[in-house]
Design a protein around this motif. Structure first.
Motif, PDB file in Angstrom:
ATOM      1  N   ARG A  35     -52.249  59.790  48.612  1.00  0.00           N
ATOM      2  CA  ARG A  35     -52.145  60.296  49.990  1.00  0.00           C
ATOM      3  C   ARG A  35     -52.281  61.812  50.037  1.00  0.00           C
ATOM      4  O   ARG A  35     -52.869  62.355  50.964  1.00  0.00           O
ATOM      5  CB  ARG A  35     -50.818  59.874  50.614  1.00  0.00           C
ATOM      6  CG  ARG A  35     -50.793  58.417  50.957  1.00  0.00           C
ATOM      7  CD  ARG A  35     -49.583  58.061  51.759  1.00  0.00           C
ATOM      8  NE  ARG A  35     -49.559  56.631  52.019  1.00  0.00           N
ATOM      9  CZ  ARG A  35     -48.618  56.027  52.700  1.00  0.00           C
ATOM     10  NH1 ARG A  35     -47.618  56.722  53.210  1.00  0.00           N
ATOM     11  NH2 ARG A  35     -48.662  54.736  52.900  1.00  0.00           N
ATOM     12  N   HIS A  36     -51.734  62.484  49.034  1.00  0.00           N
ATOM     13  CA  HIS A  36     -51.838  63.943  48.995  1.00  0.00           C
ATOM     14  C   HIS A  36     -53.304  64.355  48.867  1.00  0.00           C
ATOM     15  O   HIS A  36     -53.772  65.241  49.568  1.00  0.00           O
ATOM     16  CB  HIS A  36     -51.022  64.512  47.830  1.00  0.00           C
ATOM     17  CG  HIS A  36     -50.993  65.999  47.802  1.00  0.00           C
ATOM     18  ND1 HIS A  36     -51.960  66.748  47.169  1.00  0.00           N
ATOM     19  CD2 HIS A  36     -50.131  66.886  48.360  1.00  0.00           C
ATOM     20  CE1 HIS A  36     -51.681  68.020  47.321  1.00  0.00           C
ATOM     21  NE2 HIS A  36     -50.575  68.136  48.042  1.00  0.00           N
TER      22      HIS A  36
ATOM     23  N   MET B  47     -48.162  58.307  46.554  1.00  0.00           N
ATOM     24  CA  MET B  47     -47.984  59.671  47.058  1.00  0.00           C
ATOM     25  C   MET B  47     -49.114  60.586  46.592  1.00  0.00           C
ATOM     26  O   MET B  47     -49.602  61.406  47.369  1.00  0.00           O
ATOM     27  CB  MET B  47     -46.629  60.222  46.618  1.00  0.00           C
ATOM     28  CG  MET B  47     -45.474  59.612  47.366  1.00  0.00           C
ATOM     29  SD  MET B  47     -43.899  60.437  47.083  1.00  0.00           S
ATOM     30  CE  MET B  47     -43.430  59.761  45.517  1.00  0.00           C
TER      31      MET B  47
ATOM     32  N   GLN C 259     -40.675  57.885  53.552  1.00  0.00           N
ATOM     33  CA  GLN C 259     -41.631  57.223  54.440  1.00  0.00           C
ATOM     34  C   GLN C 259     -42.307  56.051  53.726  1.00  0.00           C
ATOM     35  O   GLN C 259     -42.433  54.958  54.283  1.00  0.00           O
ATOM     36  CB  GLN C 259     -42.676  58.235  54.910  1.00  0.00           C
ATOM     37  CG  GLN C 259     -43.732  57.651  55.797  1.00  0.00           C
ATOM     38  CD  GLN C 259     -44.768  58.688  56.204  1.00  0.00           C
ATOM     39  OE1 GLN C 259     -44.599  59.868  55.979  1.00  0.00           O
ATOM     40  NE2 GLN C 259     -45.848  58.231  56.781  1.00  0.00           N
TER      41      GLN C 259
ATOM     42  N   TRP D 182     -43.951  67.744  48.615  1.00  0.00           N
ATOM     43  CA  TRP D 182     -44.697  66.577  49.095  1.00  0.00           C
ATOM     44  C   TRP D 182     -43.923  65.300  48.788  1.00  0.00           C
ATOM     45  O   TRP D 182     -43.793  64.421  49.631  1.00  0.00           O
ATOM     46  CB  TRP D 182     -46.077  66.544  48.452  1.00  0.00           C
ATOM     47  CG  TRP D 182     -46.913  65.386  48.892  1.00  0.00           C
ATOM     48  CD1 TRP D 182     -47.075  64.215  48.231  1.00  0.00           C
ATOM     49  CD2 TRP D 182     -47.669  65.267  50.099  1.00  0.00           C
ATOM     50  NE1 TRP D 182     -47.895  63.377  48.942  1.00  0.00           N
ATOM     51  CE2 TRP D 182     -48.268  63.997  50.091  1.00  0.00           C
ATOM     52  CE3 TRP D 182     -47.887  66.112  51.189  1.00  0.00           C
ATOM     53  CZ2 TRP D 182     -49.084  63.559  51.120  1.00  0.00           C
ATOM     54  CZ3 TRP D 182     -48.704  65.665  52.207  1.00  0.00           C
ATOM     55  CH2 TRP D 182     -49.294  64.413  52.180  1.00  0.00           C
TER      56      TRP D 182
ATOM     57  N   GLN E 284     -42.613  62.636  51.520  1.00  0.00           N
ATOM     58  CA  GLN E 284     -43.311  61.359  51.600  1.00  0.00           C
ATOM     59  C   GLN E 284     -42.548  60.151  51.056  1.00  0.00           C
ATOM     60  O   GLN E 284     -42.746  59.038  51.531  1.00  0.00           O
ATOM     61  CB  GLN E 284     -44.656  61.462  50.852  1.00  0.00           C
ATOM     62  CG  GLN E 284     -45.637  62.402  51.490  1.00  0.00           C
ATOM     63  CD  GLN E 284     -46.064  61.928  52.852  1.00  0.00           C
ATOM     64  OE1 GLN E 284     -46.401  60.755  53.033  1.00  0.00           O
ATOM     65  NE2 GLN E 284     -46.053  62.821  53.827  1.00  0.00           N
TER      66      GLN E 284
END
Length: 79
Positions: A17-18, A14, A44, A37, A41
């Motif tokens: 990706r952030h 995470m 998913q 966030w 996330q």
């Protein structure tokens, strides 16, 4: 990668990706934004890895929610 990914591994995914999405250094992101966030996330990422949303991390692996481990012994108890 898959079901062997720990909660800290999911958190690392995470964070990466952030940073890729926003370009912001994670340490500089306000707590409220980080929590938002994560909430968005985590389901998913769990789905991508094949980990149920309600699964819990216990004894080094993902377990179905509410499952009782009848043989939850530590190394000291076994020896």
């Amino acid at each position: 990668m898959g079901k062997d990914v720990s909660p800290s591994g999911i958190e690392l995914i995470m964070r990466r990706r952030h940073r890729a999405a926003t370009g912001k250094d994670w340490r500089l992101v306000p707590l409220a934004e980080r929590r938002g966030w994560f909430a968005e996330q985590e389901p998913q990422i769990r789905a991508e890895l094949g980990i149920a949303t309600d699964a819990v991390w216990a004894n080094g692996s993902w377990q179905p929610a509410g499952q009782v481990d009848l043989f939850d012994l530590t190394a000291e108890e076994v020896a």
